[in-house]
Design a protein around this motif. Structure first.
Motif, PDB file in Angstrom:
ATOM      1  N   UNK A 107       0.819  -1.217   0.000  1.00 54.58           N
ATOM      2  CA  UNK A 107       0.000   0.000   0.000  1.00 54.58           C
ATOM      3  C   UNK A 107       0.852   1.265   0.000  1.00 54.58           C
ATOM      4  N   UNK A 126       2.543   2.751   2.379  1.00 55.17           N
ATOM      5  CA  UNK A 126       2.538   3.648   3.534  1.00 55.17           C
ATOM      6  C   UNK A 126       3.978   3.814   4.021  1.00 55.17           C
ATOM      7  N   UNK A 127       4.261   4.931   4.677  1.00 58.48           N
ATOM      8  CA  UNK A 127       5.668   5.192   5.037  1.00 58.48           C
ATOM      9  C   UNK A 127       6.232   4.117   5.964  1.00 58.48           C
ATOM     10  N   UNK A 128       7.508   3.817   5.775  1.00 59.75           N
ATOM     11  CA  UNK A 128       8.152   2.794   6.587  1.00 59.75           C
ATOM     12  C   UNK A 128       8.552   3.373   7.928  1.00 59.75           C
ATOM     13  N   UNK A 129       8.644   2.478   8.886  1.00 51.95           N
ATOM     14  CA  UNK A 129       9.029   2.940  10.216  1.00 51.95           C
ATOM     15  C   UNK A 129      10.455   3.452  10.210  1.00 51.95           C
ATOM     16  N   UNK A 130      10.699   4.524  10.937  1.00 50.42           N
ATOM     17  CA  UNK A 130      12.084   4.982  11.063  1.00 50.42           C
ATOM     18  C   UNK A 130      12.934   3.847  11.623  1.00 50.42           C
ATOM     19  N   UNK A 172      -6.335   5.240   3.133  1.00 48.95           N
ATOM     20  CA  UNK A 172      -4.857   5.251   3.112  1.00 48.95           C
ATOM     21  C   UNK A 172      -4.355   6.636   2.727  1.00 48.95           C
ATOM     22  N   UNK A 185      -4.609   8.874   5.767  1.00 47.47           N
ATOM     23  CA  UNK A 185      -3.608   8.590   6.805  1.00 47.47           C
ATOM     24  C   UNK A 185      -2.228   9.110   6.410  1.00 47.47           C
ATOM     25  N   UNK A 186      -1.970   9.134   5.102  1.00 44.26           N
ATOM     26  CA  UNK A 186      -0.669   9.633   4.658  1.00 44.26           C
ATOM     27  C   UNK A 186      -0.606  11.164   4.693  1.00 44.26           C
ATOM     28  N   UNK A 244      -0.066   7.710   9.048  1.00 42.73           N
ATOM     29  CA  UNK A 244       0.332   6.453   8.395  1.00 42.73           C
ATOM     30  C   UNK A 244       1.591   5.849   9.004  1.00 42.73           C
ATOM     31  N   UNK A 245       2.300   6.613   9.826  1.00 47.65           N
ATOM     32  CA  UNK A 245       3.503   6.059  10.464  1.00 47.65           C
ATOM     33  C   UNK A 245       3.161   5.224  11.698  1.00 47.65           C
TER      34      UNK A 245
END
Lengths: 403, 315
Positions: A387, A389-393, B200, B203-204, B214-215
């Motif tokens: 999807x 969505x941003x990756x975790x730091x 989605x 959330x971003x 989204x994080x």
């Protein structure tokens, strides 16, 4: 479907009618019986040419297309044969990794022995490295061999969750050769003969009473440098081959087996006089749809793979769909079975995920929500990779004393 | 099918390009102009002969942008006329877009756009007929879902044109039920897909605690569950629309499954949008209302799941 696949299906079906073990669950009441069954069924499949359809065509039994493999697995599921648990790591994880990374000499040495029944296990996870595999700490230090020959790695540490590890002959071992730089960069991939001095394998007692995994203790174990796959420090890349060696077929087969086992819940409903209980019927109907949906998504996944249209994260959807549906399947059986399921009954070793021993099956379903990348890891992959969505730091650190 | 699913999907997406709740009259013209109402009608009757899979594509597209209008009901009338045979004149008019409606529930309840229809389909035990609407008593039923206009029709003992009787009527009723389930399920999955994408995106974009929502893994995992559930429901949808043996119970159970996923996603969409999701100006509520209406139309989950359970028990 093409004529060639249809005729393969018929050929496999005919072969299974003659060769598939009958009434095997009734016999598989002990570990010894399980091992005997697994070994003899594997040998039979090797002789029939159906044990390693996914291998390259230059090896006996190999060279089948993905579409052909699918047909074979569908027929195995349909015939309700024992799943190949003992040899699974050997024919998939070990073989695929050797095909990709092994030298000609290494391949000639190990591959034929797999068909003769040599068993491999995987030594990846550790007490401190589960979902975060790259955090593993089993050390390997290189030094000259005291007994002559080339250099050896001296390995110390502990491995966990090695499927069938207590019965295995060889182990795919991921070790740390350096603590410099990022943690993935310090890993090296070795092939360990489990009969080497300093190796102790102990079965792990699972909550439902089976022992399908082992922990492996390594105490100054010497592994010749010649038994390394890839270069020193390249272990993470080699391990990716191992982890991606099997995608799709197992879940397709397991989903088909789950659909094939719906009759067990039907029998249970009848036996408990619940055939006219609308609530139970609804739950059963809802489950049947979910099982069908799981089969359909596994099928779709494989079709996409065959067409070269697989996306990163698609496999996670199939795994998550299967694991959650299996939990619901076994939960419904547990519920309808009521108090009966609470009375201990001996398990069927290697009997599959749906044996009708409902409390055991329910507990065993956790193997699929935790092992092979937990549901939580799959959800991360779906959210981040599929999807977008941003990756975790990556660099979060809990300050000393803050946690 | 002569046109692939992908080609048809592409055409459908272009026709309804993402703006939610497009104008009803304009949508109806598009639907009729593109021949979508005659998708499943055999070619020798003037249709496109594309079967239930094509019907699935169309209704996913209509669901995705929450298109208003009687497309599902009209398609049922067309299918009944086509199956009955010998009704070429009425069939031609229906395929050309003259509104003929049908109940999306039981009896003559929940008939979309009955006030604009020339005919309404009556499905009774042992008899299926098409009644002229003129002279029938219509009661408008205001629904929470403003994308649909439903009417109760009191037809008294009007008979109209009888399309099937006896066993033939029973068989046709089952066929119409299965088709209705396919259309409703398609609508559900199209809407669910759109609501998930909207969530989605939100959330971003939305930032709290100095980072995009989204994080937060707690939220990501919920979205991943929505995605996995939707993907499995979509796979089931295509598997069953391609299966010519799938009957009313099989399709009804599939529709119940799709509706439950639509509800799950629409509910989560509102929750994950937070306060804005509770307002009329944000479209979240449109999906929730259509999802719950779809769940109630065409036989609810209780009915279909029980029927499917009974069937699985006797399998």
């Amino acid at each position: 479907m093409s004529d060639a696949l249809d005729s393969l299906r018929q050929e496999v079906r005919d072969w299974l009618a003659v060769h598939a073990p009958k009434d095997w669950r009734a016999r598989s009441t002990s570990e010894a019986a399980f091992l005997e069954l697994q070994r003899s069924w594997f040998t039979t499949l090797v002789k029939g040419g159906y044990a390693v359809p996914h291998w390259p065509e230059n090896w006996p039994g190999g060279g089948r297309s993905l579409a052909e493999q699918k047909v074979i697995y569908e027929e195995l599921a349909r015939a309700d044969t024992p799943r190949l648990l003992l040899s699974f790591m050997s024919t998939y994880h070990a073989a695929s990794t050797l095909f990709e990374w092994g030298s000609e000499e290494q391949q000639q040495r190990y591959i034929p022995r797999i068909l003769e029944g040599e068993i491999w296990c995987q030594g990846f996870s550790e007490p401190g490295a589960g979902s975060d595999l790259a955090a593993l700490r089993t050390r390997a230090e290189r030094r000259p061999s005291f007994s002559g020959g080339g250099d050896v790695y001296v390995v110390n540490g502990q491995k966990l969750w090695s499927t069938m590890g207590q019965f295995a002959d060889q182990c795919l071992l991921l070790v740390r050769t350096s603590s410099e730089g990022v943690k993935q960069a310090g890993l090296t991939y070795l092939l360990l003969d489990l009969k080497s001095p300093g190796v102790t394998a102990r079965p792990i007692h699972q909550i439902h009473g089976d022992e399908e995994f082992a922990e492996i203790f390594l105490d100054n174990v010497e592994i010749p440098v010649a038994n390394r796959l890839g270069e020193e420090g390249q272990g993470w890349a080699v391990a990716q081959s191992t982890l991606s060696s099997e995608r799709g077929l197992t879940l397709l087969e397991l989903s088909a087996r789950m659909r094939g086992a719906l009759w067990r819940i039907g029998d249970l409903i009848r036996a408990n006089g619940r055939s006219e209980d609308a609530g139970v019927l609804r739950d059963f109907g809802r489950l049947a749809s979910k099982v069908d949906a799981t089969c359909a998504v596994a099928d779709q996944f494989l079709a996409n793979r065959i067409a070269g249209e697989e996306r990163v994260g698609d496999a996670s959807i199939v795994k998550l769909a299967y694991s959650r549906t299996l939990r619901e399947f076994t939960s419904l059986g547990l519920r309808i079975s009521g108090l009966d399921a609470q009375y201990h009954a001996p398990i069927t070793f290697g009997g599959g995920m749906e044996t009708g021993n409902w409390m055991a099956d329910f507990m065993n379903s956790y193997a699929w929500t935790i092992a092979g990348g937990s549901d939580e890891v799959q959800r991360n992959i779906i959210a981040e990779r599929l999807l977008g969505m941003p990756r975790e730091p990556k660099n979060w650190v809990v300050k000393e004393g803050a946690a | 099918m002569s046109m692939t699913r992908a080609e048809l999907q592409d055409a459908a997406t272009k026709a309804f390009d993402g703006d939610l709740t497009p104008d009803a009259a304009h949508s109806w013209n598009l639907i009729t102009d593109m021949g979508w109402l005659m998708m499943a009608v055999p070619e020798d009757q003037g249709g496109l002969g594309l079967g239930r899979e094509a019907v699935g594509v169309i209704h996913q597209a209509l669901g995705r942008t929450l298109v208003a209008g009687p497309a599902i009901a009209q398609m049922l009338v067309i299918d009944a006329l086509s199956a009955a045979g010998g009704q070429d004149e009425l069939l031609g008019r229906a395929m050309a877009g003259e509104i003929m409606s049908a109940s999306l529930a039981e009896g003559l309840r929940a008939v979309p756009d009955a006030d604009r229809a020339s005919h309404v389909l009556r499905v009774e035990a042992g008899r299926i007929s098409l009644l002229p609407v003129e002279g029938l008593a219509l009661t408008a039923r205001a629904t929470w879902d403003k994308t649909r206009r439903l009417f109760d029709v009191d037809a008294g003992d009007a008979v109209g044109v009888v399309l099937a009787q006896g066993d033939a009527a029973t068989a046709l009723a089952d066929r119409l039920s299965a088709l209705r389930s396919v259309a409703l399920a398609g609508d559900c999955l199209g809407g669910a897909d759109a609501a998930l994408a909207m969530t989605t995106d939100y959330l971003e974009t939305r930032r709290q605690f100095d980072r995009p929502l989204a994080l937060f893994q707690a939220l990501k995992h919920r979205v991943a569950d929505m995605k996995a559930a939707l993907a499995a429901a979509q796979a089931l949808f295509w598997a069953r629309t391609e299966d010519s043996a799938a009957d009313a119970v099989t399709m009804g159970a599939m529709k119940a499954h799709a509706a439950s996923i639509y509800r799950l996603i629409a509910e989560e969409a509102i929750q994950l949008h937070g306060g804005i999701g509770l307002t009329m100006e944000h479209p979240c509520h449109l999906f929730l209302k259509r999802a719950t209406l779809n769940a109630a139309l065409g036989g609810d989950g209780d009915q279909w799941e029980e029927a499917a359970g009974r069937r699985a028990l006797n399998a």
